[in-house]
Design a protein around this motif. Sequence first.
Motif, short mmCIF file in Angstrom:
data_model
loop_
_atom_site.label_atom_id
_atom_site.label_comp_id
_atom_site.label_asym_id
_atom_site.label_seq_id
_atom_site.Cartn_x
_atom_site.Cartn_y
_atom_site.Cartn_z
N ALA A 225 0.83 -1.21 0.00
CA ALA A 225 0.00 0.00 0.00
C ALA A 225 0.86 1.26 0.00
O ALA A 225 0.61 2.20 -0.76
N LYS A 226 1.90 1.29 0.82
CA LYS A 226 2.79 2.46 0.89
C LYS A 226 3.57 2.61 -0.41
O LYS A 226 3.74 3.72 -0.92
N PHE A 227 4.04 1.49 -0.97
CA PHE A 227 4.80 1.54 -2.21
C PHE A 227 3.93 2.07 -3.35
O PHE A 227 4.35 2.93 -4.12
N ARG A 228 2.69 1.57 -3.44
CA ARG A 228 1.76 2.05 -4.49
C ARG A 228 1.47 3.54 -4.33
O ARG A 228 1.43 4.28 -5.30
N GLN A 229 1.23 3.95 -3.09
CA GLN A 229 0.93 5.36 -2.82
C GLN A 229 2.12 6.24 -3.23
O GLN A 229 1.94 7.28 -3.88
N ALA A 230 3.33 5.82 -2.89
CA ALA A 230 4.53 6.58 -3.27
C ALA A 230 4.67 6.65 -4.79
O ALA A 230 5.04 7.69 -5.34
N MET A 231 4.37 5.54 -5.49
CA MET A 231 4.44 5.54 -6.96
C MET A 231 3.41 6.50 -7.55
O MET A 231 3.71 7.26 -8.46
N ASP A 232 2.18 6.47 -7.01
CA ASP A 232 1.12 7.37 -7.50
C ASP A 232 1.52 8.82 -7.34
O ASP A 232 1.39 9.63 -8.26
N ILE A 233 2.02 9.17 -6.17
CA ILE A 233 2.42 10.56 -5.90
C ILE A 233 3.59 10.95 -6.81
O ILE A 233 3.63 12.05 -7.36
#
Length: 130
Positions: free
Chosen positions: A26-34
């Motif tokens: 979840a954190k990795f995906r969020q960082a990629m989105d941002i």
Amino acid sequence: MEDGFKAIECNDGDVLDFGDNTYKIAKFRQAMDISFNSKLEDTLNEELNEELSRQGVEIKDSPNMNWFQEGINCEILALGSQSWKKGKVKINISVEFYIEEENVQITNSNNSEITEPESPLDDLRRMIHE
């Protein structure tokens, strides 16, 4: 993907280990989105357009050309269709995890290796025949 890798679905609670650092999916995906919604996206749009041009694919420049968020206006003529349809082409980036090994081995207390059966039904078939 080639090389014998097999893609698997990842849940938000799964964890990735990059050596000294671990992150929940979840954190990795969020960082990629941002990251893709920041200046990185502008740089990627510009570099993608330049690379496409080098490959002989010229896209008419628009003031807000954005492959990743809004998409690029275009038309498509699909096989079997009788007319062009207006729309947009958009690039989505996905993060996938690939398993390197498929063989699962379990060792019991006697240190003998037990491999997973070829089919879950193999054990049932053996029991029926015995």
